[in-house]
Motif scaffolding. Sequence first.
Motif, mmCIF file in Angstrom:
data_model
loop_
_atom_site.group_PDB
_atom_site.id
_atom_site.type_symbol
_atom_site.label_atom_id
_atom_site.label_comp_id
_atom_site.label_asym_id
_atom_site.label_seq_id
_atom_site.Cartn_x
_atom_site.Cartn_y
_atom_site.Cartn_z
ATOM 1 N N ALA A 62 -4.654 -8.650 -2.731
ATOM 2 C CA ALA A 62 -5.075 -7.794 -3.848
ATOM 3 C C ALA A 62 -3.970 -7.692 -4.895
ATOM 4 O O ALA A 62 -4.240 -7.726 -6.107
ATOM 5 N N PHE A 63 -2.716 -7.602 -4.438
ATOM 6 C CA PHE A 63 -1.607 -7.512 -5.392
ATOM 7 C C PHE A 63 -1.430 -8.816 -6.147
ATOM 8 O O PHE A 63 -1.225 -8.807 -7.364
ATOM 9 N N VAL A 64 -1.501 -9.958 -5.459
ATOM 10 C CA VAL A 64 -1.345 -11.252 -6.125
ATOM 11 C C VAL A 64 -2.450 -11.439 -7.172
ATOM 12 O O VAL A 64 -2.197 -11.926 -8.282
ATOM 13 N N CYS A 65 -3.651 -11.028 -6.851
ATOM 14 C CA CYS A 65 -4.768 -11.110 -7.801
ATOM 15 C C CYS A 65 -4.512 -10.216 -9.008
ATOM 16 O O CYS A 65 -4.708 -10.632 -10.159
ATOM 17 N N ASN A 66 -4.062 -8.993 -8.762
ATOM 18 C CA ASN A 66 -3.726 -8.043 -9.830
ATOM 19 C C ASN A 66 -2.619 -8.605 -10.719
ATOM 20 O O ASN A 66 -2.690 -8.541 -11.960
ATOM 21 N N ASP B 128 -4.315 -8.160 9.305
ATOM 22 C CA ASP B 128 -5.457 -8.193 8.387
ATOM 23 C C ASP B 128 -5.268 -7.226 7.229
ATOM 24 O O ASP B 128 -5.574 -7.543 6.074
ATOM 25 N N GLU B 129 -4.776 -6.040 7.551
ATOM 26 C CA GLU B 129 -4.535 -5.036 6.510
ATOM 27 C C GLU B 129 -3.470 -5.522 5.534
ATOM 28 O O GLU B 129 -3.604 -5.400 4.313
ATOM 29 N N PHE B 130 -2.414 -6.087 6.074
ATOM 30 C CA PHE B 130 -1.330 -6.604 5.244
ATOM 31 C C PHE B 130 -1.835 -7.710 4.325
ATOM 32 O O PHE B 130 -1.568 -7.702 3.122
ATOM 33 N N GLN B 131 -2.577 -8.657 4.871
ATOM 34 C CA GLN B 131 -3.061 -9.768 4.052
ATOM 35 C C GLN B 131 -4.026 -9.292 2.975
ATOM 36 O O GLN B 131 -4.028 -9.812 1.859
ATOM 37 N N ASN C 183 0.807 -1.220 0.000
ATOM 38 C CA ASN C 183 0.000 0.000 0.000
ATOM 39 C C ASN C 183 0.837 1.266 0.000
ATOM 40 O O ASN C 183 0.314 2.377 0.141
ATOM 41 N N THR C 184 2.148 1.114 -0.182
ATOM 42 C CA THR C 184 3.024 2.293 -0.236
ATOM 43 C C THR C 184 3.908 2.302 -1.481
ATOM 44 O O THR C 184 3.813 3.197 -2.309
ATOM 45 N N ILE C 185 4.742 1.284 -1.644
ATOM 46 C CA ILE C 185 5.749 1.290 -2.712
ATOM 47 C C ILE C 185 5.238 0.676 -4.005
ATOM 48 O O ILE C 185 5.401 1.255 -5.091
#
Length: 212
Positions: free
Chosen positions: A185-189, A177-180, A13-15
């Motif tokens: 979401a990134f793995v899906c993307n 929870d936020e991390f997961q 959610n940052t880099i």
Amino acid sequence: MAGGETTGENFFNTIQKPFPDVVDGKLDTEKFLEAANGTVTLLEHMGRGFTPMARDLSGNVGKLTKVYLSDKLKNSTINDMLIAERDEGKNNVAAEALIWYTRSIHYLELLLDKLLDEEENGSSDIKEILNNAYATAVKPYHKWLTQQAVTLVARASGMFISKASICRALNTSSDKDEFQKDYKAFVCNLNVVRCHVQHFLTQENLDNKTPV
């Protein structure tokens, strides 16, 4: 927690920038390259064991970037860039770079997906996870000698890799929870874009499967 508010920072959610959506069957090149550079940084964050792969990805992203910058308008989408290169009878620099980049992010996708699953449910050895990802995503395109060389590098790299150290490196301060959520979401993307690119390469007869 208010809508949209995060509970801390992590790599995703940052880099890491998301890969662009597929619009009219095409991918915006500039946004794709921005996200692709993020995957290089991702591997660097994951630890010393991933340095060889990070260098490989960086080289392929660099080749794609060079072709893109040669004519931004003509190469505004990944799809148009590869078609133009083929139609002009050039040496398929962008196509070959994209082929290998896509295989590498398939490996990364499988690795990240399995690591998250293991964190929640399992206890497989990290070397087994790495070997399985390589066998599925990259090994079919390597000749025997290359396979042996990769195996040796993987064994040496395995000394510097652990599931816990990877997750610690990617999650600096957000709750689990936020991390997961961001991780998934990134793995899906990554999966959506990788599948689109591989389908496009196959459809346009650009996916050179000759082992190297």
